[in-house]
Design a protein around this motif. Structure first.
Motif, PDB file in Angstrom:
ATOM      1  N   GLU A  92       0.817  -1.231   0.000  1.00  0.00           N
ATOM      2  CA  GLU A  92       0.000   0.000   0.000  1.00  0.00           C
ATOM      3  C   GLU A  92       0.844   1.272   0.000  1.00  0.00           C
ATOM      4  N   ARG A  93       2.148   1.104   0.033  1.00  0.00           N
ATOM      5  CA  ARG A  93       3.020   2.272   0.170  1.00  0.00           C
ATOM      6  C   ARG A  93       2.740   3.335  -0.912  1.00  0.00           C
ATOM      7  N   LYS A  94       2.608   2.872  -2.168  1.00  0.00           N
ATOM      8  CA  LYS A  94       2.429   3.834  -3.263  1.00  0.00           C
ATOM      9  C   LYS A  94       1.088   4.563  -3.115  1.00  0.00           C
ATOM     10  N   ALA A  95       0.046   3.759  -2.812  1.00  0.00           N
ATOM     11  CA  ALA A  95      -1.284   4.354  -2.660  1.00  0.00           C
ATOM     12  C   ALA A  95      -1.281   5.357  -1.501  1.00  0.00           C
ATOM     13  N   PHE A  96      -0.532   5.016  -0.461  1.00  0.00           N
ATOM     14  CA  PHE A  96      -0.421   5.907   0.698  1.00  0.00           C
ATOM     15  C   PHE A  96       0.218   7.243   0.281  1.00  0.00           C
ATOM     16  N   ARG A 141      -0.281  13.065  -1.321  1.00  0.00           N
ATOM     17  CA  ARG A 141      -0.228  14.098  -2.376  1.00  0.00           C
ATOM     18  C   ARG A 141      -1.613  14.705  -2.561  1.00  0.00           C
ATOM     19  N   LYS A 142      -2.596  13.801  -2.562  1.00  0.00           N
ATOM     20  CA  LYS A 142      -3.970  14.231  -2.830  1.00  0.00           C
ATOM     21  C   LYS A 142      -4.453  15.243  -1.791  1.00  0.00           C
ATOM     22  N   ILE A 143      -4.038  15.041  -0.554  1.00  0.00           N
ATOM     23  CA  ILE A 143      -4.518  15.988   0.465  1.00  0.00           C
ATOM     24  C   ILE A 143      -3.586  17.207   0.580  1.00  0.00           C
TER      25      ILE A 143
END
Ligand code: SF4
Length: 391
Positions: free
Chosen positions: A332-336, A341-343
């Motif tokens: 999940e590291r990449k999604a994390f 970035r998204k926030i």
């Protein structure tokens, strides 16, 4: 024009300092030949004799071969030959050679599967103006257009097939054979691992040989651009004849020459002994500190308190909520990271792992053209690491 060989390139890859001692400074050392090298030479010359005599229609019996081997062993043996492994003596090594020759003889007799065209060859092949040494133990013809490069190995390790498929030594020889004999449709690379009585083989396509030329040129370029020749410690050091000159081992030789009393007076020896004893004390104290810390936590919990009082000091034991996030190896590291970035917090929170970056630069893992982009941000200095190890 400097000439190169596979072993010259390998020496540089193993240890640039060893390369400098051996090939640039041409240092003569008093340390004798290793018993492994001595054994290798005796076995190679015995097998050379076997095939040389066959050219003259003389078939040596196994008994003849062993007699020749033992005669050469005795004639060449000298007290300077170094046996690193204390648990074995010259007789063990001599018998190993006898076994290698016996197994090979029994496996390959009557030696008429191929036609020998070269023994211990001494040729040079040109790669972009560089002369590369080609020394083949036995070059043979399996049929008119199929050549075989035979290489005898006396070491006690059996490489994997994939390692042989990437082996540079015989691949360079294959390039040499293709250049010297343009009719060669196929060049088979054959290793005889004598300690295992095992034959292994591989081949190279023309594309692979083209790539090999590029790799060889890269290695030569690296050698010719090298200015500092650092010592690179590895298992090869055990057999390195330059130990008495090498900064990693020189002190050992200097103090070994001193008598027991003088040895202990050497400042270096005194400092290491003191450092080792302090280091040991600190480690013990750190372990003890950790134990006491755990006991304090248990004590505070048991008594439902947050501060524990001593005679002059007090210790606060406070628990906080612990937050964990996906680690480097987690899926999940990449999604994390994407979520951060998204926030909009990426620029505020992300940091470059400069320790890892420095390691990659020092290990030459970053291609030069990419490194050039970073160059202006790199401040070069020197750091000293002191580490304690057993001798
Ligand atoms: S002893 Fe090891 S580090 Fe020193 S020169 Fe030889 S191979 Fe290199």
């Amino acid at each position: 024009m400097t000439t190169y060989s596979h072993s010259k390139l390998s020496t540089f890859e193993q240890c640039p300092l060893k390369y400098k001692f051996g090939y640039i400074d041409k240092v003569e050392t008093e340390i004798g030949e290793s018993v492994e090298a001595f054994l290798g030479k005796r076995v190679h010359e015995s097998l050379e004799k076997l095939y040389k005599d066959l050219k003259f229609q003389k078939m040596n019996s196994l008994k003849d071969m062993l007699a020749f081997y033992n005669e050469e062993w005795t004639k060449n043996w000298n007290d300077g030959i170094v046996i690193v492994r204390d648990e074995y003596d010259p007789e063990n090594y001599r018998k190993m050679g006898e076994k290698f020759i016996t197994d090979y003889y029994n496996r390959c007799t009557p030696f008429n599967h191929t036609r020998t065209i070269g023994l211990e060859t001494q040729n040079f092949v040109d790669i972009n103006g560089y002369k590369i040494h080609v020394r083949i133990d036995r070059l043979a013809l399996a049929s008119d257009e199929v050549y075989e490069i035979h290489d005898y190995k006396t070491s006690n390790t059996l490489p994997t097939q994939s390692k042989l498929d990437q082996d540079r030594q015989l691949a360079v020889y294959a390039y040499g054979v293709k250049t010297m004999y343009p009719d060669a449709k196929k060049v088979k690379l054959i290793w005889h691992f004598l300690a295992f009585d095992k034959e292994m083989s591989s081949e190279r396509t023309d594309e692979q040989l083209e790539k090999l030329k590029g790799d060889v040129l890269e290695s030569i370029k690296e050698i010719e651009q090298c200015k500092e020749y650092p010592a690179r410690e590895s298992t090869f050091c055990e057999w390195c004849e330059f130990q008495p000159l090498c900064p990693l081992f020189r002190h050992k030789f200097e103090v070994e020459e001193k008598k027991a009393k003088e040895f202990l007076k050497d400042d270096g020896v005194k400092l290491v002994n003191l450092y080792a004893s302090l280091y040991h004390d600190v480690k013990l104290k750190e372990e003890k500190l950790e134990e006491v810390r755990e006991e304090l936590v248990a004590y505070a919990k048991q008594h439902d308190i947050e501060v524990v009082f001593g005679s002059d000091m007090k210790v606060s034991v406070k628990s906080y909520p612990k937050l964990s996030f996906p680690k480097k190896e987690d899926k999940e590291r990449k999604a994390f990271f994407d979520a951060v970035r998204k926030i909009g917090l990426w620029d505020k929170l992300a940091v470059v792992d400069v320790y890892e970056l420095a390691k990659m630069i020092n290990n030459k893992e970053i291609p030069k053209e990419l490194l050039a982009i970073l160059e202006k941000y790199v401040e070069k200095g020197e750091t000293v690491r002191v580490s304690l190890r057993g001798k």
